[in-house]
Each structure stands twice: as structure tokens, then as C-alpha cells.
Design a protein around this motif. Structure first.
Motif, PDB file in Angstrom:
ATOM      1  N   VAL A  27      12.284 -10.665  -6.509  1.00 24.15           N
ATOM      2  CA  VAL A  27      11.776  -9.691  -5.543  1.00 24.15           C
ATOM      3  C   VAL A  27      10.854 -10.367  -4.545  1.00 24.15           C
ATOM      4  CG1 VAL A  27      10.279  -7.684  -5.284  1.00 24.15           C
ATOM      5  CG2 VAL A  27      12.050  -7.699  -7.053  1.00 24.15           C
ATOM      6  N   LEU A  28      10.030 -11.283  -5.073  1.00 22.25           N
ATOM      7  CA  LEU A  28       9.116 -11.985  -4.194  1.00 22.25           C
ATOM      8  C   LEU A  28       9.869 -12.850  -3.185  1.00 22.25           C
ATOM      9  CD1 LEU A  28       6.221 -12.762  -3.425  1.00 22.25           C
ATOM     10  CD2 LEU A  28       6.329 -14.557  -5.182  1.00 22.25           C
ATOM     11  N   VAL A  31      -6.432 -14.041 -12.902  1.00 24.85           N
ATOM     12  CA  VAL A  31      -6.224 -13.007 -13.911  1.00 24.85           C
ATOM     13  C   VAL A  31      -4.856 -12.370 -13.693  1.00 24.85           C
ATOM     14  CG1 VAL A  31      -7.104 -10.847 -14.861  1.00 24.85           C
ATOM     15  CG2 VAL A  31      -8.698 -12.580 -14.014  1.00 24.85           C
ATOM     16  N   GLY A  32      -4.154 -12.071 -14.756  1.00 23.08           N
ATOM     17  CA  GLY A  32      -2.872 -11.393 -14.647  1.00 23.08           C
ATOM     18  C   GLY A  32      -1.714 -12.299 -15.036  1.00 23.08           C
ATOM     19  N   PRO A  33      -0.479 -11.816 -14.848  1.00 20.22           N
ATOM     20  CA  PRO A  33       0.709 -12.595 -15.223  1.00 20.22           C
ATOM     21  C   PRO A  33       0.764 -13.928 -14.490  1.00 20.22           C
ATOM     22  CG  PRO A  33       1.285 -10.307 -14.812  1.00 20.22           C
ATOM     23  CD  PRO A  33      -0.126 -10.477 -14.366  1.00 20.22           C
ATOM     24  N   LEU A  34       1.256 -14.931 -15.186  1.00 21.36           N
ATOM     25  CA  LEU A  34       1.322 -16.294 -14.658  1.00 21.36           C
ATOM     26  C   LEU A  34       2.720 -16.555 -14.113  1.00 21.36           C
ATOM     27  CD1 LEU A  34      -0.248 -18.988 -14.405  1.00 21.36           C
ATOM     28  CD2 LEU A  34       0.703 -19.622 -16.625  1.00 21.36           C
ATOM     29  N   SER A  35       2.776 -16.918 -12.829  1.00 23.27           N
ATOM     30  CA  SER A  35       4.081 -17.212 -12.228  1.00 23.27           C
ATOM     31  C   SER A  35       4.602 -18.554 -12.731  1.00 23.27           C
ATOM     32  CB  SER A  35       3.967 -17.223 -10.702  1.00 23.27           C
ATOM     33  OG  SER A  35       3.031 -18.203 -10.289  1.00 23.27           O
ATOM     34  N   LYS A  43       3.569 -14.403 -18.948  1.00 24.35           N
ATOM     35  CA  LYS A  43       4.446 -14.957 -17.924  1.00 24.35           C
ATOM     36  C   LYS A  43       4.978 -13.842 -17.038  1.00 24.35           C
ATOM     37  CE  LYS A  43       8.568 -17.849 -17.329  1.00 24.35           C
ATOM     38  NZ  LYS A  43       9.645 -18.577 -18.036  1.00 24.35           N
ATOM     39  N   ALA A  44       4.970 -14.076 -15.733  1.00 25.23           N
ATOM     40  CA  ALA A  44       5.501 -13.077 -14.816  1.00 25.23           C
ATOM     41  C   ALA A  44       7.004 -12.908 -15.032  1.00 25.23           C
ATOM     42  CB  ALA A  44       5.218 -13.488 -13.367  1.00 25.23           C
TER      43      ALA A  44
END
Length: 482
Positions: free
Chosen positions: A418-419, A335-339, A410-411
Motif C-alpha cells: 500500500v505504501l 514506536v510501533g510496527p517495524l518496517s 513487524k509491519a
């Protein structure tokens, strides 16, 4: 126009024509008249204008006698018959009999001077079993009581002649009509037609069927978190029957076909007030003026799916209507933004298997990707890297029944940087930590060796000094001895 009005108008027409001398007066002989129980009938007796009066007899007993004055007989029907005194002097000596009973049937004689006119009255009645209000799905038997020499036919509430079919059955030469599996569409006036060579009569019978419009089971397909309205349309307003019968309405629910129904609510309709609305958790129950019970579910959840059955009980009989609520839901993993290099798995699921002629599928809007459920099961899954708007739809014969949208996001790029820098920084921190630990270890070891060396040197000095002191004491003692 009712039978009495038709008969009355016919007699008046005949009398008027007779007054004009166009037809002869009524010939002596016997006339047959049909009548229905509870109604009124006219027994005809028409002669030339005279003042001799008339006498009516029933089974050789005087019913009524009129000359200058009107006198009545003593038989039980004396309060239910009458002559039109204004018409007697004109030759219309007909007798009107009201509130007919089966015992009124028989031979009536109209005596005018030396002339007699006989009228044979046959009384009929249509009875229903069971009588009164009828529940949907039950059977009804209509029977005609009266003379067996007359011919009997029936017509339904649409004025079509009744014949032997799967739902209707004729017995006893047509004198009994059996109606099977009553539906609300059967409500209305059915007619019994009685005919002979010289008379005919139509007797209406009112059929009122209580139940639900469209008793067949229905299926509703709704998306999770939507507002769902489940309606049960009754054939008649409960206010019209509650004073005669015990009426109860209830709603039951079961999550799957194999489980048992669980009661949601029920109440009796016994007072004259309109049934009140009820609020239970996310369920609102309302009575509509159009004889409709509406159950509204706000923000329906996947767990709310199942069978919703409304049961209507009148006296000891009951009839039910069930509506199947099928809920659609979707989920994503992760779940959440897709890298940039990751995949997402989208799952679309129904609470029940899809119909044979339906399609359940994912599609990427404004794109070409599409995943179709070919197995006919209740779910479809797609694994993708494509971001944007995805839609899961259920279609039956190219008609969309329900659908749910899900947006794959999309992330952001800076998040990736940053990552990466965070990972680099973390690695550098670990290296620095290891170097610092090694430096501390080496420094500590050197300090320990240095302290040990200093201690050993101090010990040698101390030992050397003690030896010198001992030598000096020995020399001093030697001088003293000398």
C-alpha cells in the motif's frame, strides 16, 4: 520458679526433715538473706516444737511477738510482715516480709526462750537509665543498688552470660552494665545474679525496645506500572504504649539521595482506636495486625522512585527506617510496527545505578541476541532489526530481581505494498498535474494569440472601410461643384 517460692519450699523441706529427727534444729548464729525491692522474703527461724512463743526484733526494736496471742511492734514495717501461726507450734518461727524497701535492710533477731537466731537482710534493686520504653539505637545503663560485698554477674535475654563486648560494657566491678545501640532483639528479660558465700539472688529486669525489625536500609526493584508494597514491621504494637507515651508516625519521601525529604503523611497515636487506613492519590497506607505499616503504590511510575522513610517518634526521641524504591522502565524508538528495512532502538533504564554484583541486559527470547551493560550504569541500549519478544532483566548473582518485556512487531506486507502504490500514485498524480498545467498554459497562450490576430484583422477592415467612405464623399462634392 521465683526466689520466694524456692526459699519457702526449702524451709518447709528443712522443717519436715527436722520433724522426722533426721537433722538437728537450727543452730544459733547469723544467717544472711538476700531480697529484692518490691518483692517478699522469708527470714528463717526454726527451732524444736514448743509453746514458749517467739519474739522478732529489728535493730533492737520489737517487730512481732507471739506467745498465746500475736502482737505487733510499732515500727513502720508492721503492716508488711507476718508469722504463720499454724507453723509456730511446730517450730517454724520464720518471718515473712513483703514489699521490700531499701530501709528494710539490717539485722533481725529471732528470740526463742533463751536462744537467739540472727538474720542479716540485704536488699538489692536493679535500676535502668533511662527507664521505661526504650527507642532503637539508644543506650541503656543497668545498675545494682545494695551491699557492695556481694559478687554481681549479668545474663542477657537469651540467658547467656554478659561479657565486655562492642555492645556491652561492665563497670564498677560488674555492678553497672552499659548496653550500647539497643536493637529490638535486645527486648526481653535480663538477669542480675548476686551471690555470696551464704546467699544468692537473681533479679530480673525487663527491657522493651521500640523500633523496626531489620533497621538496615532495604532496596526494592520494581517494574513500571506494577503494584508495589513497602512494609515497615514494628517491634511492638502501638496500642501497648500509646497510653504512656506520646507516639507519632510519619512517612517521608525524597526522589534522589541529595534532595530533602518531603512529608507524605503523619498522624499521632493518642486514642484507643486502631489507626485508620489512609488513601492518597496512588498510595494506600494500612495498619496490619502484625504490628506492620504497609504502604501500597498502585501502577508505580518512574517518577515514584526514591527513598521512603518511616519515622516513629516516642516523646522527644525518634527512630527511622528507610526503604529505597528503584523503578525499571523501557522505551522504543521508533514506536510501533517495524518496517522491513528499518531498525529499532530499545532502551532499558533504572532510576538508580545497579549494584556492583548485578547485571542489566536485553535479550531476545527464543533467540541468541543479547546486549549486556558492561559499564555498571543505570541503563542498557540495543539497536536491532529482530522482531519478537525482548526482555530487559536485572540479575544479582544469577537471581532475577525484576524484568520487563517489550514486543517488536513487524509491519504487515500489504502495508508495504500500500505504501509503495501510494508513493507511485502520488508520483503519477504529480506528473499528471504538471502535464495538465502545461497544457492549460499552452492552450491559454494560443487563445490569446488568436484573439490578438482577430483584433488586428478587424482593425484593418475598419480602416479600409473608412478610406472608401472618404473617397466617395470627395467624388460627390466634386460633381456638385461642377
Amino acid at each position: 520458679m521465683d526466689p520466694f517460692s524456692i526459699t519457702t519450699n526449702s524451709i518447709l523441706a528443712v522443717f519436715t526433715v527436722m520433724q522426722l529427727g533426721l537433722i538437728p534444729i537450727m543452730a544459733e548464729g547469723e544467717t544472711t538473706v538476700f531480697g529484692a525491692v518490691g518483692e517478699q522474703v522469708i527470714l528463717p527461724c526454726i527451732d524444736k516444737p514448743q509453746t514458749n512463743g517467739v519474739t522478732w526484733k529489728y535493730n533492737d526494736q520489737v517487730v512481732i511477738q507471739h506467745s498465746i496471742y500475736l502482737s505487733r511492734g510499732r515500727i513502720p514495717i508492721k503492716d508488711r510482715y507476718e508469722l504463720n501461726k499454724q507453723e509456730v507450734s511446730k517450730g517454724n518461727l520464720s518471718l515473712k516480709l513483703s514489699q521490700l524497701e531499701h530501709s528494710d535492710a539490717g539485722k533481725y533477731v529471732c528470740i526463742v526462750g533463751s536462744r537467739t537466731f540472727e538474720v542479716q537482710l540485704q536488699v538489692f534493686e536493679v535500676t535502668g537509665s533511662p527507664s521505661g520504653y526504650l527507642l532503637q539505637g539508644k543506650n541503656l545503663m543497668l545498675s545494682i543498688q545494695g551491699s557492695s560485698s556481694a559478687s554481681v554477674t549479668w545474663s542477657n535475654n537469651r540467658k547467656d552470660k554478659v561479657t565486655a563486648t562492642q555492645s556491652t560494657e561492665l563497670k564498677n566491678g560488674g555492678r553497672t552494665l552499659q548496653i550500647h545501640n539497643l536493637q529490638v532483639e535486645d527486648s526481653g528479660t535480663w538477669m542480675c545474679h548476686i551471690t555470696s558465700l551464704s546467699a544468692k539472688l537473681d533479679i530480673p529486669y525487663k527491657v522493651l525496645v521500640i523500633g523496626f525489625h531489620n533497621l538496615k536500609r532495604e532496596t526494592l526493584y520494581e517494574a513500571v506500572n506494577s503494584t508495589v508494597s513497602i512494609s515497615y514491621s514494628l517491634s511492638t504494637h502501638l496500642l501497648q504504649i500509646r497510653e504512656l507515651e506520646y507516639v507519632r508516625v510519619g512517612l517521608e519521601w525524597k526522589p534522589v539521595i541529595d534532595s530533602k525529604y518531603q512529608g507524605k503523611f503523619n498522624f499521632s497515636v493518642t486514642s484507643k482506636e486502631q489507626p485508620l487506613s489512609k488513601q492518597m492519590a496512588n498510595m494506600q497506607v494500612t495498619w496490619k495486625p502484625s504490628h506492620t505499616l504497609e504502604v501500597k503504590l498502585s501502577k508505580v511510575q518512574f517518577e515514584d522512585a526514591g527513598w521512603y522513610q518511616c519515622q516513629l517518634t516516642v516523646s522527644r526521641d525518634h527512630v527511622e527506617k528507610a526503604i529505597h524504591l528503584v523503578v525499571m522502565t523501557v522505551s522504543a524508538d521508533p514506536v510501533g510496527p517495524l518496517s522491513k528495512w528499518a531498525n529499532v532502538t530499545l532502551l532499558c533504564k533504572l532510576s538508580a545505578p545497579i549494584p556492583p554484583n548485578a547485571q542489566l541486559f536485553w535479550e531476545h527470547l527464543n533467540g541468541t541476541e543479547k546486549k549486556l551493560n558492561m559499564s555498571g550504569h543505570s541503563e542498557v541500549m540495543v539497536k536491532t532489526k529482530t522482531v519478537g519478544l525482548w526482555r530487559c532483566s536485572l540479575k544479582v548473582e544469577n537471581n532475577t530481581i525484576t524484568s520487563i518485556d517489550y514486543t517488536v512487531v513487524k509491519a504487515a506486507e500489504w502495508n508495504n505494498y500500500v505504501l509503495i502504490w501510494a508513493m507511485v500514485g502520488l508520483g503519477a498524480s504529480i506528473v499528471l498535474l504538471l502535464l495538465a498545467s502545461l497544457f492549460i498554459f499552452i492552450f491559454t497562450a494560443r487563445q490569446r494569440r488568436r484573439r490578438r490576430a482577430e483584433k488586428m484583422a478587424q482593425a484593418r477592415r475598419d480602416l479600409f472601410e473608412r478610406r472608401i467612405c472618404q473617397c466617395q464623399r470627395q467624388l460627390k462634392n466634386d460633381y456638385s461643384d461642377a
